[in-house]
Design a protein around this motif. Structure first.
Motif, mmCIF file in Angstrom:
data_model
loop_
_atom_site.group_PDB
_atom_site.id
_atom_site.type_symbol
_atom_site.label_atom_id
_atom_site.label_comp_id
_atom_site.label_asym_id
_atom_site.label_seq_id
_atom_site.Cartn_x
_atom_site.Cartn_y
_atom_site.Cartn_z
ATOM 1 N N LEU A 175 0.850 -1.200 0.000
ATOM 2 C CA LEU A 175 0.000 0.000 0.000
ATOM 3 C C LEU A 175 0.884 1.247 0.000
ATOM 4 N N LEU A 176 0.375 2.331 -0.590
ATOM 5 C CA LEU A 176 1.147 3.579 -0.633
ATOM 6 C C LEU A 176 0.948 4.307 0.695
ATOM 7 N N PRO A 177 2.053 4.562 1.439
ATOM 8 C CA PRO A 177 1.910 5.083 2.800
ATOM 9 C C PRO A 177 1.463 6.541 2.857
ATOM 10 N N ASN B 175 -7.797 6.630 -1.380
ATOM 11 C CA ASN B 175 -6.928 7.187 -2.425
ATOM 12 C C ASN B 175 -5.917 6.169 -2.942
ATOM 13 N N ASN B 176 -5.556 5.195 -2.111
ATOM 14 C CA ASN B 176 -4.742 4.077 -2.601
ATOM 15 C C ASN B 176 -5.465 3.369 -3.745
ATOM 16 N N LEU B 177 -6.755 3.143 -3.533
ATOM 17 C CA LEU B 177 -7.521 2.391 -4.530
ATOM 18 C C LEU B 177 -7.822 3.253 -5.759
ATOM 19 N N ILE B 178 -8.089 4.522 -5.531
ATOM 20 C CA ILE B 178 -8.349 5.423 -6.672
ATOM 21 C C ILE B 178 -7.099 5.561 -7.535
ATOM 22 N N PHE B 179 -5.941 5.569 -6.893
ATOM 23 C CA PHE B 179 -4.669 5.619 -7.627
ATOM 24 C C PHE B 179 -4.575 4.462 -8.633
ATOM 25 N N VAL B 180 -4.972 3.262 -8.182
ATOM 26 C CA VAL B 180 -4.919 2.073 -9.058
ATOM 27 C C VAL B 180 -5.940 2.201 -10.194
ATOM 28 N N LEU B 181 -7.129 2.673 -9.869
ATOM 29 C CA LEU B 181 -8.153 2.831 -10.917
ATOM 30 C C LEU B 181 -7.680 3.823 -11.979
ATOM 31 N N LYS B 182 -7.122 4.953 -11.543
ATOM 32 C CA LYS B 182 -6.619 5.945 -12.511
ATOM 33 C C LYS B 182 -5.513 5.342 -13.366
ATOM 34 N N ALA B 183 -4.642 4.574 -12.712
ATOM 35 C CA ALA B 183 -3.513 3.965 -13.430
ATOM 36 C C ALA B 183 -3.985 2.935 -14.458
ATOM 37 N N THR B 184 -5.194 2.385 -14.246
ATOM 38 C CA THR B 184 -5.691 1.381 -15.192
ATOM 39 C C THR B 184 -6.790 1.951 -16.087
ATOM 40 N N GLY B 185 -6.806 3.297 -16.211
ATOM 41 C CA GLY B 185 -7.624 3.896 -17.256
ATOM 42 C C GLY B 185 -9.008 4.392 -16.859
ATOM 43 N N TRP B 186 -9.352 4.323 -15.564
ATOM 44 C CA TRP B 186 -10.655 4.855 -15.153
ATOM 45 C C TRP B 186 -10.599 6.383 -15.158
ATOM 46 N N LYS B 187 -11.737 7.011 -15.529
ATOM 47 C CA LYS B 187 -11.754 8.480 -15.627
ATOM 48 C C LYS B 187 -12.831 9.122 -14.740
ATOM 49 N N ASP B 188 -13.992 8.482 -14.628
ATOM 50 C CA ASP B 188 -15.153 9.095 -13.990
ATOM 51 C C ASP B 188 -15.050 9.018 -12.462
ATOM 52 N N VAL C 11 -14.649 1.814 -5.419
ATOM 53 C CA VAL C 11 -13.844 1.727 -4.187
ATOM 54 C C VAL C 11 -14.729 1.276 -3.017
ATOM 55 N N GLU C 12 -15.902 1.890 -2.913
ATOM 56 C CA GLU C 12 -16.827 1.531 -1.833
ATOM 57 C C GLU C 12 -17.251 0.060 -1.955
ATOM 58 N N GLU C 13 -17.512 -0.365 -3.177
ATOM 59 C CA GLU C 13 -17.969 -1.745 -3.410
ATOM 60 C C GLU C 13 -16.908 -2.759 -2.979
ATOM 61 N N VAL C 14 -15.651 -2.534 -3.403
ATOM 62 C CA VAL C 14 -14.621 -3.544 -3.080
ATOM 63 C C VAL C 14 -14.262 -3.509 -1.594
ATOM 64 N N LEU C 15 -14.266 -2.330 -0.982
ATOM 65 C CA LEU C 15 -13.984 -2.265 0.460
ATOM 66 C C LEU C 15 -15.089 -2.951 1.253
ATOM 67 N N ASP C 16 -16.317 -2.820 0.770
ATOM 68 C CA ASP C 16 -17.452 -3.489 1.410
ATOM 69 C C ASP C 16 -17.267 -5.008 1.366
ATOM 70 N N LYS C 17 -16.777 -5.502 0.238
ATOM 71 C CA LYS C 17 -16.599 -6.955 0.070
ATOM 72 C C LYS C 17 -15.610 -7.538 1.077
ATOM 73 N N VAL C 18 -14.651 -6.727 1.517
ATOM 74 C CA VAL C 18 -13.641 -7.240 2.453
ATOM 75 C C VAL C 18 -13.855 -6.704 3.878
ATOM 76 N N GLY C 19 -15.033 -6.104 4.104
ATOM 77 C CA GLY C 19 -15.350 -5.636 5.461
ATOM 78 C C GLY C 19 -14.581 -4.420 5.911
ATOM 79 N N MET C 20 -14.210 -3.546 4.949
ATOM 80 C CA MET C 20 -13.398 -2.368 5.294
ATOM 81 C C MET C 20 -14.057 -1.055 4.854
ATOM 82 N N LYS C 21 -15.360 -1.100 4.641
ATOM 83 C CA LYS C 21 -16.060 0.054 4.064
ATOM 84 C C LYS C 21 -15.926 1.316 4.918
ATOM 85 N N THR C 22 -15.859 1.152 6.222
ATOM 86 C CA THR C 22 -15.815 2.335 7.102
ATOM 87 C C THR C 22 -14.389 2.848 7.340
#
Length: 227
Positions: A93-95, A101-114, A122-133
């Motif tokens: 993880l980026l300290p 913002n760690n996750l948004i960084f990856v999305l931007k790097a893989t071509g996401w724009k919106d 980001v909310e969806e994947v954090l929810d899947k691993v119990g880290m949404k809050t």
């Protein structure tokens, strides 16, 4: 017949000029949970690196998520990695930024724009691993187990066809390892394929599944005995 996600035939893995693994032929099918076991230094990480394009496939034939590993070019690698989710032992993880913002960084790097779509993802994947809050927290403010959950969430961002988890519980205590394992099991139940390198035999006994072993420069399937 279930879809083949990974297929290798007579593959040898080299680190520079050194032969690490030889004569590997195997298949992994969609939806499987597969362990890769073996002693430290037996070639597990080299095997994983070949799968995500860090080491070239010089000998034999191989395909992974519809990419030909033999003809894989440098500029194909980012596209290959979008179809793979990679989870490392040391989280990576980026300290200097919070979890969101760690996750948004990856999305931007893989071509996401919106930005709206990125925040929802980001909310969806954090929810899947119990880290949404916990998205506002920085990596150093959360525990090792939580950091690994975030790393798994990061691996899910681009809806990968295959998750490669390289010793994902290697830095965690037994209780936390089980919690992280449960997260991976739940993700597998949604139909995602997971290949997990580990030397945590307690986990394999607790959650038995198809097991490949690195030993004596070979990789072969081990038949699990009923305990």
């Amino acid at each position: 017949m279930s879809e083949t996600i990974l297929k290798l035939a007579n593959v040898a893995v080299f680190q520079k000029e050194n032969l690490v693994l030889n004569d590997i032929s195997l298949e992994v099918h969609k939806g499987e949970f597969v362990y890769l076991i073996g002693k430290t230094g037996s070639g597990k990480s080299s095997f994983m690196k070949m799968l995500y394009g860090d080491l070239p496939l010089k000998q034999g034939t191989g395909s992974i998520v519809d990419f030909d590993l033999k003809t894989l070019k440098e500029n194909d690698i980012p596209y290959l990695r979008r179809k793979l989710g990679i989870v490392f032992q040391d989280f990576k993880l980026l300290p200097d930024r919070n979890i969101n913002n760690n996750l948004i960084f990856v999305l931007k790097a893989t071509g996401w724009k919106d930005p709206v779509k990125m925040n929802l993802k980001v909310e969806e994947v954090l929810d899947k691993v119990g880290m949404k809050t916990k998205g506002f927290k920085f990596p150093h403010e959360i525990s090792g187990g939580e950091q690994q959950r975030v790393a798994i969430a990061r691996a899910l961002l681009n809806d990968p066809e295959l998750i490669l988890a390289d010793e994902p519980t290697g830095n965690l205590d037994p209780q936390t390892s089980v919690e992280v394992m449960k997260v991976l099991q739940d993700i597998n139940k949604t139909g995602r394929t997971i290949l997990m390198a580990t030397h945590d035999y307690a986990l394999i006994l607790k959650y038995p599944s198809k097991t490949l072993k690195c030993d004596g420069s070979k990789v072969f399937e081990v038949i699990q005995k009923a305990v």
